[in-house]
Enzyme design. Sequence first.
Site, PDB file in Angstrom:
ATOM      1  N   CYS A 179       2.542  13.661   9.201  1.00  0.00           N
ATOM      2  CA  CYS A 179       3.461  12.591   8.822  1.00  0.00           C
ATOM      3  C   CYS A 179       3.050  12.096   7.443  1.00  0.00           C
ATOM      4  O   CYS A 179       1.947  11.580   7.275  1.00  0.00           O
ATOM      5  CB  CYS A 179       3.392  11.458   9.849  1.00  0.00           C
ATOM      6  SG  CYS A 179       4.392  10.019   9.409  1.00  0.00           S
TER       7      CYS A 179
ATOM      8  N   CYS B  59      11.044   9.084   5.786  1.00  0.00           N
ATOM      9  CA  CYS B  59      10.209  10.151   6.345  1.00  0.00           C
ATOM     10  C   CYS B  59       9.525  10.849   5.178  1.00  0.00           C
ATOM     11  O   CYS B  59      10.192  11.467   4.340  1.00  0.00           O
ATOM     12  CB  CYS B  59      11.056  11.132   7.146  1.00  0.00           C
ATOM     13  SG  CYS B  59      10.134  12.584   7.709  1.00  0.00           S
TER      14      CYS B  59
END
Length: 263
Positions: A74, A198
Amino acid sequence: MNLTFYKYQGTGNDFILVDNREGAYTGLTEAHIKNLCDRRFGIGADGFMLLNEKEGYDFEMVYYNADGREGSMCGNGGRCIVQFASDRGIKKTTYHFIATDGPHDATIEDGEIALKMKDVDGIQAHKTDSVLNTGSPHYVQLDTDVMSLDVFKEGQKIRYSKEFAEKGINVNFVQVKQPDTLIVRTYERGVENETFSCGTGVTAAALVYFHNDNGFNSVNIETLGGKLNVRYSREPNGSFNNIWLKGPAVKVFEGSVSLDNND
């Protein structure tokens, strides 16, 4: 048992972080993490991270999706955990840590976190769209007006299509605002919804829509939660290296919660 937690966000992509360098929270279960990330019955977050000790590195990042399962890399989480490490007393000029996709470097520049991402071998064509892995798998689709798009509906359609349903894929809808500026909205697997930003997704979008055929690129990204920058080099063979994701990482609050209420 009480869990001491810290809430951080990077352009609206929010995370629960815990300092696990003494191993106090190693036994957390999938159910614990899922409930902690629940926005109605828990703290609420897109993901959960452990800051672990790791020999040879400044720390280890262990990332879990909001569904409680251990996830792939991530990017915004990586930036947030660097800020968290600094706030917890790990002071470095350049951070060197390990995550599920391998080692990463990071620096704190002008109050923002710049995170070096993994190299990317290339981009696969999928019909008229693109698929690539920037630490997590991403689908990138060009649209002329992403702000009017139903990202949940359209993203879910691609994520659960026959090609991607088993392993899942993150879906990015991208609008070219200027040659060096993109607007990106992302449906994330594991969260199973649109997130405000994101990191690996905007990185994927920037690589797909490079504006210099070879050599250095710098792409500004606008997301629902704020602005990011991705800079990288593109090689003549279509591979990408020296990829850096830069943007804010902010502590929101800290507290404690009883795990007895999250079984």
